[in-house]
Design an enzyme around this catalytic site. Structure first.
Site, short mmCIF file in Angstrom:
data_model
loop_
_atom_site.label_atom_id
_atom_site.label_comp_id
_atom_site.label_asym_id
_atom_site.label_seq_id
_atom_site.Cartn_x
_atom_site.Cartn_y
_atom_site.Cartn_z
N SER A 23 29.46 33.15 57.78
CA SER A 23 29.77 32.19 56.75
C SER A 23 28.49 31.56 56.27
CB SER A 23 30.70 31.10 57.30
OG SER A 23 30.71 29.98 56.46
N ASP A 376 35.61 27.04 48.10
CA ASP A 376 35.29 28.13 49.01
C ASP A 376 35.95 27.93 50.38
OD1 ASP A 376 33.67 25.87 49.43
OD2 ASP A 376 32.26 27.07 50.60
N GLU A 377 36.09 29.03 51.10
CA GLU A 377 36.45 29.03 52.52
C GLU A 377 37.70 28.22 52.85
OE1 GLU A 377 31.97 29.86 54.27
OE2 GLU A 377 32.59 27.79 53.95
N ALA A 378 38.67 28.26 51.97
CA ALA A 378 39.98 27.64 52.25
C ALA A 378 40.85 28.67 52.95
CB ALA A 378 40.61 27.14 50.96
#
Length: 586
Positions: A23, A376-378
């Protein structure tokens, strides 16, 4: 990393300490206890005496970063600044002239008064289309096809140096400011000294006609993972302006902290702003703090882009207002570095009232045109719910009069006028983003394996990440924003941005260490014509900036790729400020 961020996944819980997937936020070293960056920074005090300059090298007209569009040297036209010099300026350019005088006075010791006139003199700055155009044969034809300087647009400038003086002309104050920064670079490196220096202040003769390749050129500072005081942010603004970067993206909210006051939701800062990575006290910006940053940046022709990260990265908001959580139960404050576990409830109307209030207040404080929604990154939000949330949130931002910016995970959502996607991938083959561009989106390029300034320089870099690979200066420089994402034409690229995430970055010194010398590389990609890009030439030009940074007290990584003309590069001759604020200023 999933290609569809909306797909449901099992993400790490706040109590997790292990990384479950690569990530952009996962640090490469454990926290807390991140080591200070490089031994030379820890030993700066005793190293300053040994780190003396080898002597100011003469500056050539083309020795600039970023590289200008057109340069025509005149070896017989060198100008020497004298103690009786006066800055003559058209009234609309007076503020730029005052800033230029402020840069030059400490080292020269000259009074450099500013007077409102366009009559020729030793230093003249003027806003005049006729002056910018100049004689038809003054410079060679622009390589990008411009007919002459009159087409420089909002940020271009012309600089003429003769034995009789220096003249900077532009169509706008922004162009005049960029020209003044160029003049600053053309003076010898000791011009960066905070105290008077005995030197010959020579400027190489000739003509420069210059303008940017891309309209958007920026950097991002993550103030959510670790909080940075207003004074630190202002210094970052100065670093951007020095290299003709014109946007500062502030990542204001995340799991570890909420950093901007919202009057209608006061616990966002009272509870959500009281933490940071590693368990520090956090902090936040009052409305007046934020106005101070925005105003300071605007004077330097830098636009602030605020980011409110939604629907994920919201643990700090949920601590403050548990009714926004899907469970309606407050999570514990989070001081780790994992991602993807938190999100606001996309099925609750209170969530949208919250979003409307927050973006409304932030938009009202922000004079620039952009408002960044994150996105992002949900990982835990189902794809359909994610898309519906984004489409509604985009409309709420548009209703404030701002243009939506978001990470490229927003791509599948319906388009709204002007929407900009910030692409942070590591593989240029991205059909979803290319499809969003075909539907009208524009791109800001921030490839994680080229532009992410939180990546390590080398395996032994003591702070930073390596999930996107190691990024030395050459890797930061050798890519083309105009052709990087397949299926995206150059005209759809709004510009470039270099993000700095701060899970392992805790002080201004560390910010500078990760910024320099890579930030100027990204700046050149954003400003200079593609045909000027040449690694050999760039590294040589960049080397001359080591003494400038050292003299100015700017910490930097002494990259072995760069032929520094300095015995101990990276060690400032004056201390770098280490300002930290743990509570908001009154």
């Amino acid at each position: 990393m999933p290609t569809n961020p909306a797909a449901p996944e099992t993400g790490p819980q706040p109590s997790d300490t292990r990384s479950t997937s690569p990530s952009r936020h996962v640090p490469a070293v454990p926290l807390p206890g991140v080591p200070a960056p490089a031994a030379e920074l820890a030993r700066a005090a005793e190293g300053r005496a040994a780190g003396t300059l080898a002597g100011p090298a003469p500056v050539r007209l083309g020795d600039l970063v970023p590289a200008p569009e057109q340069v025509r040297p005149d070896p017989a036209g060198d100008f020497t600044l004298s103690a009786d010099a006066v800055l003559r300026v058209s009234p609309t350019g007076r503020d730029v002239a005052e800033q230029l005088a402020g840069w030059l006075r400490p080292a020269t010791g000259f009074p450099l008064p500013v007077t409102d006139t366009t009559e020729d003199g030793p230093l003249t700055l003027t806003l005049s289309p006729a002056d910018v155009a100049g004689p038809a044969d003054a410079v060679p034809a622009a390589t990008s096809g411009a007919a002459d300087g009159a087409r420089l647009g909002d940020e271009g400038y012309r600089l003429d140096v003769t034995t009789g003086g220096v003249r900077v002309t532009a169509l706008t104050p922004a162009g005049l400011f960029h020209g003044a920064q160029t003049l600053r670079q053309l003076l010898p490196a000791p011009i960066e000294s905070p105290t008077a220096v005995a030197a010959r202040w020579a400027v190489p003769g000739g003509t420069i006609v210059d303008r940017p390749r891309f309209a958007y050129r920026g950097a991002m500072l993550d103030v959510a993972r670790h909080f940075f005081a207003v004074e630190d942010v202002l210094r970052v603004v100065d670093h951007l302006a020095r290299y003709k970067l014109n946007h500062l993206h502030l990542h204001l909210t995340d799991d570890q902290g909420w950093r901007i006051a919202v009057d209608s939701w006061p616990r966002l800062t009272e509870a959500g702003g009281a933490t940071e990575v590693g368990g520090g006290p956090g902090g936040w910006y009052t409305r007046d703090d934020y106005r101070r940053i925005v105003t300071y940046a605007a004077r330097r022709h830098v636009t602030v882009v605020p980011e409110i990260d939604l629907p994920g990265h919201t643990n700090a908001a949920l601590v403050a207002y548990p009714e926004l959580a899907p469970t309606k139960i407050a999570p514990p404050p989070y001081t780790g570095t994992e991602v993807g576990f938190s999100f606001v409830d996309p099925a609750d109307e209170r969530t949208y009232a919250f979003v409307a209030d927050v973006v409304g207040e932030v938009a009202a404080l922000t004079p620039g045109p952009w408002l960044h929604l994150g996105g992002d990154e949900a990982f835990k939000v189902p794809a359909g719910s994610y898309r519906a949330f984004v489409e509604r949130a985009q409309r709420l931002v548009a209703a404030t009069g701002k243009t939506v910016v978001g990470w490229h995970q927003l791509a599948p959502a319906a388009h709204v006028d002007g929407r900009v996607l910030q692409w942070w991938g590591t593989d240029g083959d991205d059909p979803q983003t290319a499809d969003a561009v075909r539907r009208g989106a524009r791109l800001i390029l921030s490839p994680g394996n080229h532009a992410y300034l939180d990546m390590k320089y080398a395996p032994d870099t003591p702070i930073g990440h390596d999930w996107a690979g190691l990024i030395d200066v050459r890797r930061a420089y050798e890519w083309d924003p105009g052709s990087h994402v397949r299926g995206v034409p150059a005209e759809a690229v709004l510009g470039v941005e270099a993000p700095l995430w701060t899970e392992s970055v805790t002080t201004l010194t560390e910010v500078e260490y990760m910024f320099f010398p890579r930030l100027p590389a990204v700046a050149e990609l954003g400003w200079s014509p593609r045909e000027t890009h040449d690694w050999s030439g760039f590294r040589s030009r960049l080397a001359a900036h080591g003494p400038r940074w050292t003299t100015a007290g700017i910490s930097f990584h002494p990259s072995p790729e760069i032929p520094w003309p300095h015995k101990n590069p990276g060690i400032p001759t004056q201390p770098t400020p280490h300002t930290r604020r743990t509570t908001p200023t009154p």
